[in-house]
Design an enzyme around this catalytic site. Sequence first.
Site, PDB file in Angstrom:
ATOM      1  N   LYS A 117       1.316  -1.160  -0.126  1.00  0.00           N
ATOM      2  CA  LYS A 117       0.136  -0.282   0.491  1.00  0.00           C
ATOM      3  C   LYS A 117       0.954   1.117   0.110  1.00  0.00           C
ATOM      4  O   LYS A 117       0.587   2.352  -0.802  1.00  0.00           O
ATOM      5  CB  LYS A 117      -1.119  -0.049   1.075  1.00  0.00           C
ATOM      6  N   LYS A 200      -4.494  -9.380  -6.741  1.00  0.00           N
ATOM      7  CA  LYS A 200      -5.855  -9.877  -5.960  1.00  0.00           C
ATOM      8  C   LYS A 200      -7.282  -9.500  -6.570  1.00  0.00           C
ATOM      9  O   LYS A 200      -6.929  -7.438  -6.919  1.00  0.00           O
ATOM     10  CB  LYS A 200      -5.402  -9.655  -5.094  1.00  0.00           C
ATOM     11  N   LYS A 203     -10.252  -3.075  -4.080  1.00  0.00           N
ATOM     12  CA  LYS A 203     -11.594  -2.780  -4.687  1.00  0.00           C
ATOM     13  C   LYS A 203     -10.294  -1.639  -5.449  1.00  0.00           C
ATOM     14  O   LYS A 203     -11.418  -0.275  -6.123  1.00  0.00           O
ATOM     15  CB  LYS A 203     -12.333  -1.425  -3.249  1.00  0.00           C
TER      16      LYS A 203
HETATM   17  P1  TYM Z   1     -10.841  -5.566   3.718  1.00  0.00           P
HETATM   18  O1  TYM Z   1     -12.250  -4.335   3.563  1.00  0.00           O
HETATM   19  O2  TYM Z   1      -9.943  -5.246   2.476  1.00  0.00           O
HETATM   20  O3  TYM Z   1     -11.295  -7.056   3.225  1.00  0.00           O
HETATM   21  C1  TYM Z   1     -12.487  -7.907   4.022  1.00  0.00           C
HETATM   22  C2  TYM Z   1     -12.716  -8.773   3.810  1.00  0.00           C
HETATM   23  O4  TYM Z   1     -12.008  -9.405   1.972  1.00  0.00           O
HETATM   24  C3  TYM Z   1     -11.654 -10.554   2.013  1.00  0.00           C
HETATM   25  N1  TYM Z   1     -11.202 -10.437   0.746  1.00  0.00           N
HETATM   26  C4  TYM Z   1     -11.108 -11.038   0.070  1.00  0.00           C
HETATM   27  N2  TYM Z   1     -10.866 -12.437  -0.107  1.00  0.00           N
HETATM   28  C5  TYM Z   1     -11.076 -13.190  -1.428  1.00  0.00           C
HETATM   29  N3  TYM Z   1      -9.946 -12.758  -2.078  1.00  0.00           N
HETATM   30  C6  TYM Z   1     -10.432 -11.408  -2.651  1.00  0.00           C
HETATM   31  N4  TYM Z   1      -9.534 -10.560  -3.400  1.00  0.00           N
HETATM   32  C7  TYM Z   1     -10.344 -10.982  -1.195  1.00  0.00           C
HETATM   33  N5  TYM Z   1     -10.440  -8.867  -1.759  1.00  0.00           N
HETATM   34  C8  TYM Z   1     -10.834  -8.939   0.165  1.00  0.00           C
HETATM   35  C9  TYM Z   1     -10.474  -9.713   3.259  1.00  0.00           C
HETATM   36  O5  TYM Z   1      -9.552 -10.876   3.194  1.00  0.00           O
HETATM   37  C10 TYM Z   1     -11.295  -9.785   4.613  1.00  0.00           C
HETATM   38  O6  TYM Z   1     -11.968 -10.570   5.750  1.00  0.00           O
HETATM   39  N6  TYM Z   1      -7.403  -5.699   7.461  1.00  0.00           N
HETATM   40  C11 TYM Z   1      -9.104  -6.038   7.407  1.00  0.00           C
HETATM   41  C12 TYM Z   1     -10.730  -5.637   8.020  1.00  0.00           C
HETATM   42  C13 TYM Z   1     -10.301  -5.773   8.910  1.00  0.00           C
HETATM   43  C14 TYM Z   1     -10.511  -6.634   9.532  1.00  0.00           C
HETATM   44  C15 TYM Z   1     -10.317  -6.436  11.050  1.00  0.00           C
HETATM   45  C16 TYM Z   1     -10.704  -7.968   9.364  1.00  0.00           C
HETATM   46  C17 TYM Z   1      -9.926  -4.398   9.800  1.00  0.00           C
HETATM   47  N7  TYM Z   1     -10.093  -5.005  11.772  1.00  0.00           N
HETATM   48  C18 TYM Z   1      -9.995  -7.576  12.117  1.00  0.00           C
HETATM   49  C19 TYM Z   1     -10.751  -8.313  10.798  1.00  0.00           C
HETATM   50  C20 TYM Z   1     -10.363  -8.380  11.871  1.00  0.00           C
HETATM   51  C21 TYM Z   1      -8.933  -5.384   5.447  1.00  0.00           C
HETATM   52  O7  TYM Z   1      -8.852  -4.557   5.126  1.00  0.00           O
HETATM   53  O8  TYM Z   1     -10.411  -6.249   4.771  1.00  0.00           O
END
Ligand code: TYM
Length: 337
Positions: A117, A200, A203
């Site tokens: 990032k 991957k 967004k």
């Molecule tokens: P975020 O917002 O990027 O994504 C949310 C969830 O979607 C999953 N994900 C994917 N899974 C499979 N293939 C993909 N291409 C893909 N893109 C996203 C992510 O693994 C996630 O589970 N840091 C986290 C948010 C967060 C969080 C937490 C998660 C903040 N605090 C505490 C668990 C526990 C994030 O940016 O997710």
Amino acid sequence: MSNGEKLGRIFSGVQPTGNLHLGNYLGAIRNWVNYQSSYESIFCVVDLHAITVPQDPAALRQSTREVAASLIASGIDINESILFNQSQVSCHAELSWIFNCVARLGWLNRMTQFKEKAGKNRENATVGLYGYPVLMAADILAYKATLVPVGEDQKQHLELTRDIATAFNSMFDVECFPLPEPKIETTAARVMSLRDGSSKMSKSAESDMTRINLTDDTDLIAQKIKKAKSDADVLPSELEGLEGRPEARNLVGIFAGLSGRSQEDVLSEFAGQGFGAFKPALAELATEVISPISAEMRRLLNDVAEIDNQLAKGALRASAIAEPILDEVKEIVGFVK
Ligand code: TYM
């Protein structure tokens, strides 16, 4: 929600930085929906995490409501589970500060997501982006959650959470925090871009054609799948036949994820057929899953006040769990009340 009847406590989060896509849905949200009746579940729209990179305030507010609406539309039951946005529960930020004083620079320096990032201009990244995984540890441990359903990309952050919990416990010689486990479903743990099977689905990718959003209509879904990168070969009958064919593997994986079938099973149906036959079937399946979600999301967004109301209620329920845990932590650390 009576914890006595549940198998354990789940926490997971999603960033309000744009529309949710099929990767979020198959990698995480669909599993949240499946687990919520068996586990005490806390789901969070992580707006504090979102501002680790610049956000337009109006867009952030809008996106927080949209993400909350799509989670409810996907099947999160706000009576059974707790759904709220992170900034309304101050325990997350407070515990994160305490963990900043536990986590080591060396641990954070290893985080691959920060490297990705921050890109080449690392000196210009915010301190918040660097400390992102520490806040994530606070999210989970503020509830002493033991299970965290996420996609594969969050695995390293979960390892850091366990390191922070272990270090805190040993620093103060307590058994305050349990060590949370990631819960990663294998079928769609890493959904890839529709245009590049080696990156991957995300967004933040510039082109919208790389992802299927939960808000896309039938025509757009069909168009995106039609234009998705594939190859000229027919589909094999065995999984090994997808080796070296990342785009084909990804499309088969998406089909399996959407249909709840194994990849082997999908291949047994389409073996010998090319993408000319497979893609329309995939588009039809994707529409079947996504259309009801986007329709329900649009309906919910007609009443923004109700979404805000539900998030506020969720925040109160979340605070009721996190506050006593934060009090315990403050006592351990030595803060005067
Ligand atoms: P975020 O917002 O990027 O994504 C949310 C969830 O979607 C999953 N994900 C994917 N899974 C499979 N293939 C993909 N291409 C893909 N893109 C996203 C992510 O693994 C996630 O589970 N840091 C986290 C948010 C967060 C969080 C937490 C998660 C903040 N605090 C505490 C668990 C526990 C994030 O940016 O997710």
